[in-house]
Design a protein around this motif. Structure first.
Motif, short mmCIF file in Angstrom:
data_model
loop_
_atom_site.label_atom_id
_atom_site.label_comp_id
_atom_site.label_asym_id
_atom_site.label_seq_id
_atom_site.Cartn_x
_atom_site.Cartn_y
_atom_site.Cartn_z
N GLU A 192 23.31 -12.06 14.85
CA GLU A 192 21.90 -12.44 14.81
C GLU A 192 21.47 -13.42 15.90
O GLU A 192 20.30 -13.44 16.28
CB GLU A 192 21.56 -13.04 13.44
CG GLU A 192 21.60 -12.03 12.32
CD GLU A 192 21.14 -12.61 11.00
OE1 GLU A 192 20.33 -13.56 10.99
OE2 GLU A 192 21.60 -12.09 9.96
N ILE A 193 22.40 -14.25 16.39
CA ILE A 193 22.01 -15.30 17.33
C ILE A 193 22.65 -15.13 18.71
O ILE A 193 21.97 -15.23 19.73
CB ILE A 193 22.33 -16.70 16.77
CG1 ILE A 193 21.72 -16.90 15.39
CG2 ILE A 193 21.86 -17.80 17.74
CD1 ILE A 193 20.20 -16.79 15.35
N ASP A 209 24.18 -20.78 23.98
CA ASP A 209 24.70 -19.45 23.66
C ASP A 209 26.22 -19.39 23.84
O ASP A 209 26.92 -18.82 23.00
CB ASP A 209 24.01 -18.40 24.54
CG ASP A 209 24.23 -16.99 24.01
OD1 ASP A 209 23.74 -16.71 22.90
OD2 ASP A 209 24.87 -16.19 24.71
N ARG A 261 20.99 -13.35 21.84
CA ARG A 261 19.65 -12.96 21.39
C ARG A 261 18.62 -13.20 22.50
O ARG A 261 18.73 -14.14 23.28
CB ARG A 261 19.30 -13.79 20.16
CG ARG A 261 18.00 -13.42 19.49
CD ARG A 261 17.76 -14.37 18.30
NE ARG A 261 16.57 -14.00 17.58
CZ ARG A 261 16.57 -13.38 16.41
NH1 ARG A 261 17.70 -13.06 15.82
NH2 ARG A 261 15.42 -13.08 15.81
N LEU A 291 28.09 -20.94 21.03
CA LEU A 291 28.18 -20.09 19.85
C LEU A 291 29.51 -19.35 19.78
O LEU A 291 30.02 -19.08 18.68
CB LEU A 291 27.02 -19.09 19.81
CG LEU A 291 25.64 -19.67 19.53
CD1 LEU A 291 24.57 -18.61 19.70
CD2 LEU A 291 25.59 -20.29 18.15
N ARG A 313 27.51 -13.12 11.03
CA ARG A 313 26.05 -13.31 11.05
C ARG A 313 25.61 -14.04 12.33
O ARG A 313 24.65 -13.63 12.99
CB ARG A 313 25.60 -14.08 9.81
CG ARG A 313 24.10 -14.22 9.75
CD ARG A 313 23.63 -14.79 8.45
NE ARG A 313 22.17 -14.88 8.48
CZ ARG A 313 21.46 -15.50 7.58
NH1 ARG A 313 22.05 -16.07 6.53
NH2 ARG A 313 20.15 -15.55 7.67
N VAL A 314 26.32 -15.13 12.66
CA VAL A 314 25.98 -15.87 13.89
C VAL A 314 26.14 -14.94 15.10
O VAL A 314 25.27 -14.89 15.98
CB VAL A 314 26.85 -17.13 14.04
CG1 VAL A 314 26.69 -17.75 15.43
CG2 VAL A 314 26.51 -18.15 12.95
N THR A 332 19.73 -23.26 27.27
CA THR A 332 19.83 -22.12 26.36
C THR A 332 21.13 -21.37 26.60
O THR A 332 21.81 -20.97 25.64
CB THR A 332 18.61 -21.19 26.53
OG1 THR A 332 17.42 -21.94 26.28
CG2 THR A 332 18.66 -20.01 25.58
#
Length: 147
Positions: free
Chosen positions: A77-78, A52, A81, A55, A73-74, A48
């Protein structure tokens, strides 16, 4: 102290009966399974985290390609997170260790100490003796150990 030597149980209170040996073997097997689950949890944590960090690259490339709204947005929102409400993966690992793994390990160690004189793997040692082919060089006990 634990040992992996193949020695016969000494007579007296340190040598538990067969049912106790089997019970401790089952308790140890359960702990080994929890160890594997813990390893998977660390894998989940690391994978995970790797996702991340990747990203960051995706956001940078989206911006370079002119897709600023998607990058935003990425990023909002992600990226960073929580994986479950209020928690990152390291917090899940910490909670598992504190709430389940450490108490389980302590109970197993204490049971082995109290019921088997601290000697681990008595069940496996018994199986090793029972499954040994007498005289076969690859079935011989370690030097200095009883047969």
């Amino acid at each position: 102290m634990s040992t992996h030597d193949d020695v016969r149980d000494a007579p007296g209170p340190a040598a538990p009966d067969a049912t106790t040996v089997e019970a401790l073997g089952s308790l140890s097997k359960a702990l080994e399974t929890a160890e594997r689950a813990r390893g998977h949890l660390y894998g989940f944590h690391q994978l995970t985290g790797t996702a991340d960090f990747e990203l960051d690259r995706a956001v940078r490339l989206l911006r370079e390609a002119g897709h600023h709204a998607w990058a935003d947005r990425v990023e909002s929102e992600i990226l960073g997170r929580n994986v479950i409400p209020g928690h990152w993966t390291y917090q899940i690992v910490e909670a598992y260790n504190e709430t389940y793994y450490e108490p389980f390990r302590e109970v197993e160690r204490t049971a082995v100490s109290a019921l088997a004189g601290g000697r681990e793997h008595r069940f496996e040692a018994r199986l090793q003796r029972e499954r040994r082919t007498p005289g076969h060089p690859d079935h011989a006990p370690a030097e200095g150990a009883d047969a």
